[in-house]
Design a protein around this motif. Structure first.
Motif, PDB file in Angstrom:
ATOM      1  N   LEU A  23     -13.038  -6.407 -37.446  1.00 46.60           N
ATOM      2  CA  LEU A  23     -11.947  -5.156 -36.698  1.00 46.60           C
ATOM      3  C   LEU A  23     -10.773  -5.313 -37.178  1.00 46.60           C
ATOM      4  N   LYS A  27      -6.185  -2.817 -34.218  1.00 44.00           N
ATOM      5  CA  LYS A  27      -7.183  -2.140 -33.376  1.00 44.00           C
ATOM      6  C   LYS A  27      -7.437  -3.574 -32.159  1.00 44.00           C
ATOM      7  N   CYS A  28      -7.588  -4.709 -32.417  1.00 42.87           N
ATOM      8  CA  CYS A  28      -7.652  -5.706 -31.540  1.00 42.87           C
ATOM      9  C   CYS A  28      -6.407  -5.934 -30.739  1.00 42.87           C
ATOM     10  N   ILE A  31      -6.540  -2.817 -27.977  1.00 39.17           N
ATOM     11  CA  ILE A  31      -7.467  -3.171 -27.033  1.00 39.17           C
ATOM     12  C   ILE A  31      -7.069  -4.350 -26.185  1.00 39.17           C
ATOM     13  N   GLU A  92     -14.631   3.282 -27.704  1.00 41.51           N
ATOM     14  CA  GLU A  92     -14.955   3.369 -29.021  1.00 41.51           C
ATOM     15  C   GLU A  92     -15.453   2.386 -29.854  1.00 41.51           C
ATOM     16  N   TRP A  93     -14.888   1.094 -29.442  1.00 40.69           N
ATOM     17  CA  TRP A  93     -15.404  -0.083 -30.138  1.00 40.69           C
ATOM     18  C   TRP A  93     -16.988  -0.519 -29.828  1.00 40.69           C
ATOM     19  N   ASP A  96     -18.878   1.780 -32.125  1.00 37.69           N
ATOM     20  CA  ASP A  96     -18.231   1.516 -33.300  1.00 37.69           C
ATOM     21  C   ASP A  96     -19.532   1.709 -34.376  1.00 37.69           C
ATOM     22  N   LEU A 153     -16.347  -9.998 -29.741  1.00 36.47           N
ATOM     23  CA  LEU A 153     -15.335  -9.739 -30.523  1.00 36.47           C
ATOM     24  C   LEU A 153     -14.134 -10.678 -29.798  1.00 36.47           C
TER      25      LEU A 153
END
Length: 263
Positions: A23, A27-28, A31, A92-93, A96, A153
Motif C-alpha cells: 500500500l 494511503k498509510c 489511514i 476502502e482498504w 481493496d 497492514l
C-alpha cells in the motif's frame, strides 16, 4: 496482483506470506491520521489494556458488546474495534480490489469480510503495552471450518523492539493436544514439547505499507513496545463464502460483507 505458484505453495506450507510495499505510504499516512484521531478521543467501541489478561475464555468467546464500558480518562487503548463502519478510508482498504485476487487464491473461494473478528486498528503503546503470548486467532471464533485468514497492514515500521509479529511456520497444519495450551488457550511456553516448536519461530520486520496475510490457526505472538513511539497497525479477517459462522455464536452476530470476484 496474483501470487505465483511458488508463493501460494509457500503460504500453504508456512501459513503466512509478506507482501512488501503493497500500500502506498500516502494511503498509510491518511489511514494513520484518522486512526490517531479516534485513539486520541477514545471513540468506542474500543478495547483497553485494563483487565485484558484477566478476561476468561468464555468472555472472549461469547461477549458481543465490543464497547470498553470504561469512563477512565487515562485508559490506554489496545485497539479500535469495528473499524469497517468508522471511516471511508478504513472501509476502502478492507475492500481493496488489488489484494482481492491474492485472497481469492489463498481461500480458493469468494472473499467475505467478517466484521465479528479483528476488524481493528491494533496498538502497542510505549511503556504500557504488554507482550502478546503465543496463540491461534481461531480459538475463540466459531465457524464450520478453518478457511479464514487475517490481513495485517503496517502503518509504520514494525520490528522486534516495538512488537513486530512472530510466527511458528507450519503450525497451522499441526495437531495439538489440549494440554499444550493453558486455560485461556494460549500456547504454553513451560513445556519441552512446546519449547522445541517455539525455537523455530521467525520474526517478520515490516516497513510502512507492507502487508502480512496469515492463517487463522497459525501460532503467533509479539513483544511489548519498548520504544518511545506507538506502534499502530490495521488488521481485518476474511473467510471463504463456503465457511459458515455457527448460529448463535459471537461469530454470527455481526454483518459479513461479500466482495465481488475479480480477475
Amino acid at each position: 496482483m496474483r501470487l505465483s505458484d511458488v508463493q501460494l505453495q509457500q503460504f500453504h506450507q508456512n501459513g503466512f506470506i509478506v507482501l512488501r510495499n503493497f500500500l502506498p505510504q500516502e494511503k498509510c499516512d491518511a489511514i494513520l491520521d484518522v486512526a490517531k484521531a479516534h485513539l486520541e478521543h477514545k471513540i468506542e467501541p474500543i478495547e483497553t489494556e485494563i483487565g485484558y489478561d484477566e478476561r476468561s475464555k468464555e468472555y472472549r468467546t461469547e461477549v458481543v458488546d465490543y464497547s470498553s464500558g470504561s469512563n477512565e480518562t487515562h485508559m490506554i487503548v489496545r485497539r479500535l474495534r469495528q473499524v469497517y463502519e468508522r471511516d471511508i478510508l478504513f472501509k476502502e482498504w478492507m475492500e481493496d480490489v488489488d489484494i482481492r485476487p491474492v485472497l481469492q487464491q489463498i481461500l480458493d473461494d469468494r472473499v467475505v469480510i467478517t466484521t465479528a473478528h479483528h476488524n481493528s486498528i491494533m496498538t502497542k503503546m510505549p511503556h504500557y503495552s504488554r507482550a502478546t503470548a503465543w496463540h491461534q486467532d481461531r480459538r475463540y471464533w466459531r465457524y464450520s471450518d478453518n478457511n479464514l485468514v487475517s490481513v495485517w497492514l503496517a502503518l509504520d515500521d514494525e520490528y522486534s523492539e516495538n512488537g513486530v509479529l512472530e510466527f511458528i511456520p507450519g503450525s497451522h497444519l499441526m495437531q495439538f493436544k489440549p494440554e499444550q495450551f493453558d486455560v485461556k488457550e494460549y500456547f504454553r511456553e513451560d513445556t519441552q514439547e512446546n519449547a522445541e516448536l517455539i525455537a523455530k519461530k521467525v520474526s517478520t520486520p515490516l516497513k510502512k505499507g507492507d502487508v502480512i496475510i496469515f492463517h487463522s490457526l497459525l501460532l503467533h505472538r509479539a513483544n511489548k513496545n519498548s520504544t518511545d513511539q506507538a506502534k499502530i497497525s490495521f488488521v481485518y479477517t476474511v473467510k471463504g463464502e463456503r465457511t459458515m459462522a455457527i448460529e448463535g455464536s459471537r461469530s454470527s452476530q455481526y454483518p459479513e460483507i461479500m466482495l465481488e470476484e475479480v480477475e
